[in-house]
Scaffold this motif. Structure first.
Motif, PDB file in Angstrom:
ATOM      1  N   MET A   1       0.837  -1.204   0.000  1.00  0.00           N
ATOM      2  CA  MET A   1       0.000   0.000   0.000  1.00  0.00           C
ATOM      3  C   MET A   1       0.874   1.257   0.000  1.00  0.00           C
ATOM      4  O   MET A   1       0.548   2.237  -0.671  1.00  0.00           O
ATOM      5  CB  MET A   1      -0.952  -0.013   1.199  1.00  0.00           C
TER       6      MET A   1
ATOM      7  N   LYS B   1       1.916   1.660  -3.544  1.00  0.00           N
ATOM      8  CA  LYS B   1       0.820   2.146  -4.380  1.00  0.00           C
ATOM      9  C   LYS B   1       0.489   3.608  -4.090  1.00  0.00           C
ATOM     10  O   LYS B   1       0.083   4.342  -4.994  1.00  0.00           O
ATOM     11  CB  LYS B   1      -0.412   1.257  -4.218  1.00  0.00           C
ATOM     12  N   ASN B   2       0.680   4.052  -2.865  1.00  0.00           N
ATOM     13  CA  ASN B   2       0.486   5.469  -2.547  1.00  0.00           C
ATOM     14  C   ASN B   2       1.501   6.330  -3.291  1.00  0.00           C
ATOM     15  O   ASN B   2       1.178   7.435  -3.731  1.00  0.00           O
ATOM     16  CB  ASN B   2       0.572   5.709  -1.042  1.00  0.00           C
TER      17      ASN B   2
ATOM     18  N   ALA C   1       0.393   6.502  -6.887  1.00  0.00           N
ATOM     19  CA  ALA C   1      -0.778   7.382  -7.025  1.00  0.00           C
ATOM     20  C   ALA C   1      -0.398   8.856  -7.155  1.00  0.00           C
ATOM     21  O   ALA C   1      -1.169   9.644  -7.703  1.00  0.00           O
ATOM     22  CB  ALA C   1      -1.726   7.181  -5.852  1.00  0.00           C
TER      23      ALA C   1
ATOM     24  N   PRO D   1      -4.918   4.323  -5.086  1.00  0.00           N
ATOM     25  CA  PRO D   1      -4.148   3.126  -4.703  1.00  0.00           C
ATOM     26  C   PRO D   1      -5.013   1.871  -4.575  1.00  0.00           C
ATOM     27  O   PRO D   1      -4.615   0.792  -5.013  1.00  0.00           O
ATOM     28  CB  PRO D   1      -3.529   3.499  -3.355  1.00  0.00           C
ATOM     29  N   GLU D   2      -6.204   2.012  -4.001  1.00  0.00           N
ATOM     30  CA  GLU D   2      -7.045   0.828  -3.800  1.00  0.00           C
ATOM     31  C   GLU D   2      -7.640   0.291  -5.106  1.00  0.00           C
ATOM     32  O   GLU D   2      -8.151  -0.825  -5.146  1.00  0.00           O
ATOM     33  CB  GLU D   2      -8.146   1.097  -2.775  1.00  0.00           C
TER      34      GLU D   2
ATOM     35  N   MET E   1      -5.705   0.026  -7.876  1.00  0.00           N
ATOM     36  CA  MET E   1      -4.587  -0.502  -8.647  1.00  0.00           C
ATOM     37  C   MET E   1      -4.510  -2.016  -8.525  1.00  0.00           C
ATOM     38  O   MET E   1      -4.737  -2.566  -7.460  1.00  0.00           O
ATOM     39  CB  MET E   1      -3.271   0.102  -8.151  1.00  0.00           C
TER      40      MET E   1
END
Length: 79
Positions: free
Chosen positions: A5, A8-9, A12, A19-20, A22
């Motif tokens: 996470m 992914k942040n 983003a 992120p959620e 992806m």
């Protein structure tokens, strides 16, 4: 926050995808709209955040989020 996470942040910050939303098969250029400059800035941020050193040869082969996460994990194991 999990490492995935956190990763992914960072992604983003360079695209318009949350992120959620992806998935590991999303491609940086085609699906997320990264430019070459975005990708290079993103790699630098990964190095700083996760305390790793990316080799250019490895980095240019990374096309998807999943591939980048695998590379990140491998580099951390080697450190």
């Amino acid at each position: 926050m999990t490492q995935e996470m956190q990763f992914k942040n960072i992604v983003a910050q360079y695209c318009k995808t949350a992120p959620e939303e992806m998935t590991n098969d999303m491609r940086f250029r085609e699906d997320l709209g990264f430019s070459s400059l975005d990708f290079m800035s993103f790699l630098g941020e990964l190095e700083d955040t996760f305390d790793i050193e990316l080799e250019e040869g490895d980095a240019v082969q990374v096309l998807t989020i999943g591939e980048a996460l695998e590379l990140l994990e491998r580099l951390q194991e080697e450190a």
